[in-house]
Design a protein around this motif. Structure first.
Motif, PDB file in Angstrom:
ATOM      1  N   GLN A   1       0.835  -1.204   0.000  1.00  0.00           N
ATOM      2  CA  GLN A   1       0.000   0.000   0.000  1.00  0.00           C
ATOM      3  C   GLN A   1       0.866   1.248   0.000  1.00  0.00           C
ATOM      4  OE1 GLN A   1      -3.359   0.277  -0.244  1.00  0.00           O
ATOM      5  NE2 GLN A   1      -2.989   2.473  -0.368  1.00  0.00           N
ATOM      6  N   ARG A   2       1.968   1.217   0.742  1.00  0.00           N
ATOM      7  CA  ARG A   2       2.878   2.366   0.776  1.00  0.00           C
ATOM      8  C   ARG A   2       3.477   2.618  -0.604  1.00  0.00           C
ATOM      9  NH1 ARG A   2       8.067   3.861   1.087  1.00  0.00           N
ATOM     10  NH2 ARG A   2       8.813   1.748   0.764  1.00  0.00           N
ATOM     11  N   LEU A   3       3.890   1.541  -1.284  1.00  0.00           N
ATOM     12  CA  LEU A   3       4.458   1.693  -2.625  1.00  0.00           C
ATOM     13  C   LEU A   3       3.426   2.239  -3.610  1.00  0.00           C
ATOM     14  CD1 LEU A   3       6.638  -1.541  -2.816  1.00  0.00           C
ATOM     15  CD2 LEU A   3       7.403   0.813  -2.500  1.00  0.00           C
ATOM     16  N   ARG A   4       2.167   1.789  -3.488  1.00  0.00           N
ATOM     17  CA  ARG A   4       1.111   2.330  -4.361  1.00  0.00           C
ATOM     18  C   ARG A   4       0.904   3.814  -4.095  1.00  0.00           C
ATOM     19  NH1 ARG A   4      -1.916  -2.768  -3.483  1.00  0.00           N
ATOM     20  NH2 ARG A   4      -2.789  -1.724  -1.669  1.00  0.00           N
ATOM     21  N   ASP A   5       0.939   4.222  -2.827  1.00  0.00           N
ATOM     22  CA  ASP A   5       0.771   5.634  -2.491  1.00  0.00           C
ATOM     23  C   ASP A   5       1.905   6.484  -3.052  1.00  0.00           C
ATOM     24  OD1 ASP A   5      -1.529   4.977  -1.136  1.00  0.00           O
ATOM     25  OD2 ASP A   5      -0.599   5.019   0.868  1.00  0.00           O
TER      26      ASP A   5
END
Length: 107
Positions: A75-79
């Motif tokens: 999720q952090r990488l997508r953000d």
């Protein structure tokens, strides 16, 4: 009849005692911190007391054949990708002094 012991002999005795038992000779009773330096270290026992930290990223690195997924990291990488797409990402680093914003700033 008791004989009096001179202070010079007492200091010599104290010096000899310190040499034999490997302690610090401190005739003026100055604060040296020797008590704290002689004390047992607390770090190793604290490390044994608290449990080891276990999280998904460490487990995934330890056993890559299980193909575990860390949902928080994904999720952090997508953000981060979404921010970059909007132009809100981290600025690029200056490769040399000429590209630095500090050198271009007026004083």
């Amino acid at each position: 009849m008791a004989t009096a012991i001179t202070s010079g002999r007492l200091t010599a005795l104290t010096k000899a005692r310190c040499a034999v038992f490997q302690t610090a000779y401190n005739p003026t009773s100055a604060r040296t911190g020797a008590k704290y330096l002689r004390a047992r270290l607390r770090g190793p026992s604290m490390v044994q007391y608290y449990p080891k930290e276990v999280n998904m990223s460490k487990l995934a690195k330890q056993w890559p054949e299980l193909k575990l997924v860390d949902f928080a990291e994904s999720q952090r990488l997508r953000d981060v990708e979404a921010k970059k797409a909007r132009g809100k990402g981290v600025p690029t680093k200056a490769k040399d002094k000429g590209q630095s914003r500090r050198t271009n700033r007026k004083r």
